[in-house]
Design a protein around this motif. Structure first.
Motif, PDB file in Angstrom:
ATOM      1  N   ILE A  54       0.876  -1.161   0.000  1.00  0.00           N
ATOM      2  CA  ILE A  54       0.000   0.000   0.000  1.00  0.00           C
ATOM      3  C   ILE A  54       0.917   1.216   0.000  1.00  0.00           C
ATOM      4  CG2 ILE A  54      -1.800   1.229   1.270  1.00  0.00           C
ATOM      5  CD1 ILE A  54      -2.516  -1.499   2.558  1.00  0.00           C
ATOM      6  N   ASP A  55       0.828   1.985  -1.064  1.00  0.00           N
ATOM      7  CA  ASP A  55       1.794   3.061  -1.249  1.00  0.00           C
ATOM      8  C   ASP A  55       1.109   4.427  -1.169  1.00  0.00           C
ATOM      9  OD1 ASP A  55       4.120   4.414  -1.824  1.00  0.00           O
ATOM     10  OD2 ASP A  55       3.971   4.085  -3.997  1.00  0.00           O
ATOM     11  N   ARG A  56       1.279   5.088  -0.053  1.00  0.00           N
ATOM     12  CA  ARG A  56       0.789   6.451   0.182  1.00  0.00           C
ATOM     13  C   ARG A  56      -0.675   6.634  -0.217  1.00  0.00           C
ATOM     14  NH1 ARG A  56       4.653  11.315  -0.461  1.00  0.00           N
ATOM     15  NH2 ARG A  56       3.186  11.864   1.173  1.00  0.00           N
ATOM     16  N   VAL A  57      -1.523   5.733   0.292  1.00  0.00           N
ATOM     17  CA  VAL A  57      -2.938   5.757  -0.089  1.00  0.00           C
ATOM     18  C   VAL A  57      -3.720   6.726   0.803  1.00  0.00           C
ATOM     19  CG1 VAL A  57      -5.078   4.411  -0.004  1.00  0.00           C
ATOM     20  CG2 VAL A  57      -3.076   3.507  -1.186  1.00  0.00           C
ATOM     21  N   THR A  58      -4.487   7.585   0.138  1.00  0.00           N
ATOM     22  CA  THR A  58      -5.370   8.516   0.834  1.00  0.00           C
ATOM     23  C   THR A  58      -6.769   8.347   0.282  1.00  0.00           C
ATOM     24  OG1 THR A  58      -3.627  10.119   1.221  1.00  0.00           O
ATOM     25  CG2 THR A  58      -5.876  10.972   1.229  1.00  0.00           C
ATOM     26  N   LYS A  59      -7.763   8.330   1.170  1.00  0.00           N
ATOM     27  CA  LYS A  59      -9.158   8.287   0.712  1.00  0.00           C
ATOM     28  C   LYS A  59      -9.941   9.344   1.482  1.00  0.00           C
ATOM     29  CE  LYS A  59     -12.973   6.866  -1.129  1.00  0.00           C
ATOM     30  NZ  LYS A  59     -13.232   7.058  -2.560  1.00  0.00           N
ATOM     31  N   THR A  60     -10.537  10.260   0.730  1.00  0.00           N
ATOM     32  CA  THR A  60     -11.329  11.300   1.390  1.00  0.00           C
ATOM     33  C   THR A  60     -12.795  11.139   1.017  1.00  0.00           C
ATOM     34  OG1 THR A  60     -10.980  12.799  -0.452  1.00  0.00           O
ATOM     35  CG2 THR A  60      -9.444  12.978   1.374  1.00  0.00           C
ATOM     36  N   PHE A  61     -13.662  11.450   1.983  1.00  0.00           N
ATOM     37  CA  PHE A  61     -15.091  11.566   1.714  1.00  0.00           C
ATOM     38  C   PHE A  61     -15.446  13.012   2.032  1.00  0.00           C
ATOM     39  CE2 PHE A  61     -14.682   7.049   2.974  1.00  0.00           C
ATOM     40  CZ  PHE A  61     -15.163   6.467   1.828  1.00  0.00           C
ATOM     41  N   GLY A  62     -15.568  13.829   1.011  1.00  0.00           N
ATOM     42  CA  GLY A  62     -15.777  15.253   1.274  1.00  0.00           C
ATOM     43  C   GLY A  62     -14.561  15.822   1.999  1.00  0.00           C
ATOM     44  N   ASP A  63     -14.787  16.377   3.190  1.00  0.00           N
ATOM     45  CA  ASP A  63     -13.680  16.951   3.958  1.00  0.00           C
ATOM     46  C   ASP A  63     -12.974  15.917   4.823  1.00  0.00           C
ATOM     47  OD1 ASP A  63     -14.294  19.387   2.949  1.00  0.00           O
ATOM     48  OD2 ASP A  63     -15.534  20.012   4.665  1.00  0.00           O
ATOM     49  N   LEU A  64     -13.592  14.748   4.945  1.00  0.00           N
ATOM     50  CA  LEU A  64     -13.086  13.757   5.893  1.00  0.00           C
ATOM     51  C   LEU A  64     -11.973  12.926   5.261  1.00  0.00           C
ATOM     52  CD1 LEU A  64     -13.749  12.299   8.717  1.00  0.00           C
ATOM     53  CD2 LEU A  64     -14.833  10.606   7.238  1.00  0.00           C
ATOM     54  N   TYR A  65     -10.843  12.862   5.952  1.00  0.00           N
ATOM     55  CA  TYR A  65      -9.766  11.978   5.522  1.00  0.00           C
ATOM     56  C   TYR A  65      -9.961  10.633   6.203  1.00  0.00           C
ATOM     57  CZ  TYR A  65      -7.138  15.516   3.031  1.00  0.00           C
ATOM     58  OH  TYR A  65      -6.736  16.452   2.109  1.00  0.00           O
ATOM     59  N   ALA A  66     -10.651   9.711   5.529  1.00  0.00           N
ATOM     60  CA  ALA A  66     -10.920   8.400   6.129  1.00  0.00           C
ATOM     61  C   ALA A  66      -9.640   7.581   6.229  1.00  0.00           C
ATOM     62  CB  ALA A  66     -11.960   7.655   5.307  1.00  0.00           C
TER      63      ALA A  66
END
Lengths: 378, 306
Positions: free
Chosen positions: A24-36
């Motif tokens: 997993i390489d620098r994975v970001t998941k956002t929902f709107g403003d939320l950084y899940a």
């Protein structure tokens, strides 16, 4: 030398040259403003039983869904066995998931449920039947094969769900709170069974749980998550004995935290002046500059309790017993130190409870050694 | 809780249970069974110039004897004249076609509403239910204004240049189909929607996870699990459409012969109540028997599947 080689084989994460099976390489998941999931990088090796541990809303489930393909990352890449699967839809990934609710198809029998994935892969009928039979045997649910999910108990459903997700021989099995719906007794026996199964099949398991005990018993390594980030990744022992931050220390097991400032360094030990009074001498290899605020974390079972009043000293606090919780195997004592701090410690009940001298309001002192805890900088 | 209160409360509980079960039975008896028996009785009577216009089922003759007359003339008449058979077949055909069309049109709509974001659902459902706020009769009348040769549809098509002279839609079978489809579509959508919203979305995720493409997952998971909704919606459309009278009467032409319309004619134009009742009884039998059989089949299927 032999020992270190063997250790390397068992613990591929110790070997910088070992290729990760899941990257997993620098994975970001956002929902709107939320950084899940917030900039998570993780290497998981073949045959591992890896746990994502955290309280609800920490992003562990989202990370699992990213691995399954139900969500796509906002940024970052995911590689399985060297192949970039970031944009691959769930039906084309060599990954299977066991859902928390099991998600068994209610209109199909146990057999049809287990067969479903193989049918999608267009496995020939004869082989399909063989493999379904294998799975049903493996999970000891052969006699349930003609039943429908609503005719099964919770434990039986869990087995069917497991059989269904293993039937396609996935490269990676994702388990979302695999034991969450089972009662305590069944949970404990299933824990061992799950580990045996994983070792036998050699499939890499990634599981999500909020139950630290479960994670400790089953995992080769644990990643502790909070607010979408990974706080610490390590073996269960290391996470318990050497937490790297207050959050991990507090999340796994109980811990006594003493805040203070570094006064002096003596070799591999530091002297810390505690905020509530007293001086702590702890082992720490971290080069703390003098005067830095630190927190000392000491597990309740790593302290010694002495009867009667004593002088406060280095690694020694005196106080009175405020609370006793008798749990059968151990008792938890809460001691109000003279400095005002509440110290929790556990003692194994070697003697029957009735023979023990310690009672409420008794003067006691608590001691520990420099290697009993860790010094945390944050 | 005193022990003495036991039997008394048990007795009152039994009474309340009796009342609870009793009310629906009384309701069904008074409003369904009784009218049915009356219609059945009329169907075996003979038409007469009297008030009501049929002969009595029983009669006391002079020496205290009870005479019961059962007359099967009406049923035989229906068997002899082809027009009745044609009307029955046509009604069943129209109902079947309309049910299928409603299903084809209603399923995607119900699915779209069920999978729409939560805040949209209420609005979309509202749009489905909204027509019910206007009288059914008025809505069917409105279609006359749309479908007739100088109506909205023809004017629009002429303006577009698709046609160069008005089409005859009103008073054809097509108009009947349009009217029925329009009127009964909500009865298909609502039960389907109720069923589809209960579908656990993780089942679809599980199917996809096991290598199933979304289209196939629909066929293998969503469709079989929505079977109860499909059956409920189809029954709600099929049964009333077979006996539909208003729509063929207002929008249909001479070729749209349906049992409902025939029944109406026998009752009001020909004043032949016994024949009309016999038609009604046959229609009922035609609808009830297949559904009872189907339910039986479903039951035995559930029993044999362990």
């Amino acid at each position: 030398m032999a020992v270190s080689n063997e250790r390397r084989l068992l613990e591929p994460w110790q070997d910088p040259k070992a290729p990760p099976y899941l990257r997993i390489d620098r994975v970001t998941k956002t929902f709107g403003d939320l950084y899940a999931v917030d900039d998570v990088s993780l290497n998981i090796f073949k045959g591992e039983f890896f746990s994502l541990l955290g309280s609800s809303g920490c992003g562990k489930s989202t990370l699992l869904r990213l691995l399954a393909g139900f969500e796509y990352p906002t940024s970052g890449r995911i590689y399985i066995d060297g192949v970039d699967v970031t944009d691959v839809p769930p039906y084309a990934r060599p990954v299977n998931m066991m859902f928390q609710s099991y998600a068994l198809f209610p209109h199909m029998t146990v057999e049809q449920n287990v067969e479903f994935g193989l049918k999608q892969d267009r496995v020939a009928k004869k082989e399909r039947q063989e493999r379904v039979g294998e799975m049903l045997d493996l999970l000891k649910i052969m006699e349930l094969r003609k039943r429908r999910p609503d005719q099964l108990s919770g434990g039986q459903r869990q087995r069917v769900a497991l059989a269904r997700s293993l039937a396609r021989h996935p490269k990676l099995l994702l388990l979302d709170e695999p034991l969450g719906a089972l009662d305590k007794r069944l949970r404990e026996s299933t824990q061992f069974e799950l580990v045996n199964l994983q070792e036998r099949l050699g499939i890499t398991f990634v599981t999500v749980t909020h139950d630290q005990e479960e994670a400790m018993t089953m995992s080769t390594r644990i990643a502790v998550m909070d607010a979408g980030q990974i706080m610490q990744v390590d073996t269960p022992t290391a996470i318990y004995e050497f937490p790297n931050c207050r959050l991990t220390a507090e999340f796994i097991g109980s811990v006594n935290l003493f805040e203070g400032k570094v006064m002096e360094r003596e070799g591999d030990q530091v002297l810390i002046e505690a905020r509530h009074g007293g001086i702590l001498r702890m082992r720490s290899l971290h080069p703390h500059p003098l005067g830095t605020p630190v927190t000392v974390a000491i597990r309740p079972e790593k302290m010694r309790l002495s009867d009667g009043p004593a002088e406060d000293g280095v690694n020694r606090l005196s106080g009175v017993v405020e609370d006793i919780a008798y749990l059968g195997d151990v008792s938890i004592y809460r001691i109000r130190a003279n400095g005002g701090q509440l110290v929790e410690m556990t003692l194994t009940n070697i003697q029957p409870r009735t023979e023990q001298a310690l009672t409420w309001e008794q003067d006691v002192s608590v001691e520990w050694s420099p290697t009993s805890g860790v010094v945390l900088t944050e | 809780m005193s022990i003495g209160a036991g039997p008394q409360s048990q007795g009152s509980r039994r009474l309340s249970r009796l009342v609870n079960i009793g009310i629906p039975y009384v309701w069904l008896g008074v409003f369904f069974l009784l009218p049915f028996v009356i219609v059945l009785q009329i169907s075996v009577a003979e038409p007469a110039l009297a008030q009501p216009p049929y002969t009595a089922l029983w009669e006391w003759i002079d020496d205290g004897l009870l005479q019961i007359q059962i007359n099967l003339r009406n049923f035989m008449l229906i068997g002899e004249d082809d027009i009745y058979l044609a009307a029955f077949l046509n009604s069943l055909w129209v109902a079947l076609v309309c049910t299928l069309l409603c299903l084809l049109l209603g399923y995607p709509m119900a699915y779209a509403i069920a999978t729409a974001p939560e805040r949209w659902r209420v609005l979309l459902l509202m749009l489905i239910v909204l027509p019910f706020w206007t009288s059914f009769l008025i809505r069917v009348y409105a279609w006359i204004g749309i479908l007739n040769s100088g109506g909205l549809l023809n004017t629009f098509l002429l303006w577009l240049g698709v046609i160069d002279q008005p089409m005859q839609i009103l008073h054809t079978q097509t108009a009947v189909y349009i009217g029925i489809l329009y009127s009964y579509l909500p009865f298909m959508i609502l039960p389907l929607y109720a069923n589809l919203t209960r579908l656990d979305p993780t089942l679809l995720e599980a199917a996809e996870d096991l290598g199933c493409r979304p289209m196939r997952a629909f066929v293998e998971i969503t469709l079989p699990l929505s079977k109860p909704g499909i059956i409920a919606g189809s029954m709600l459309v099929f049964i009333p459409v077979v006996g539909e009278f208003v729509i063929p009467d207002l929008l249909g032409g001479p070729d749209s012969l349906m049992v409902g319309k025939l029944l109406w004619t026998e009752f009001f134009s020909n004043q032949d109540w016994p024949l009309a009742s016999a038609l009604a009884i046959l229609l009922l039998g035609l609808l009830v028997v297949p559904f009872v059989l189907m339910q039986r089949m479903q039951q035995t299927m559930d029993e044999t599947q362990p």
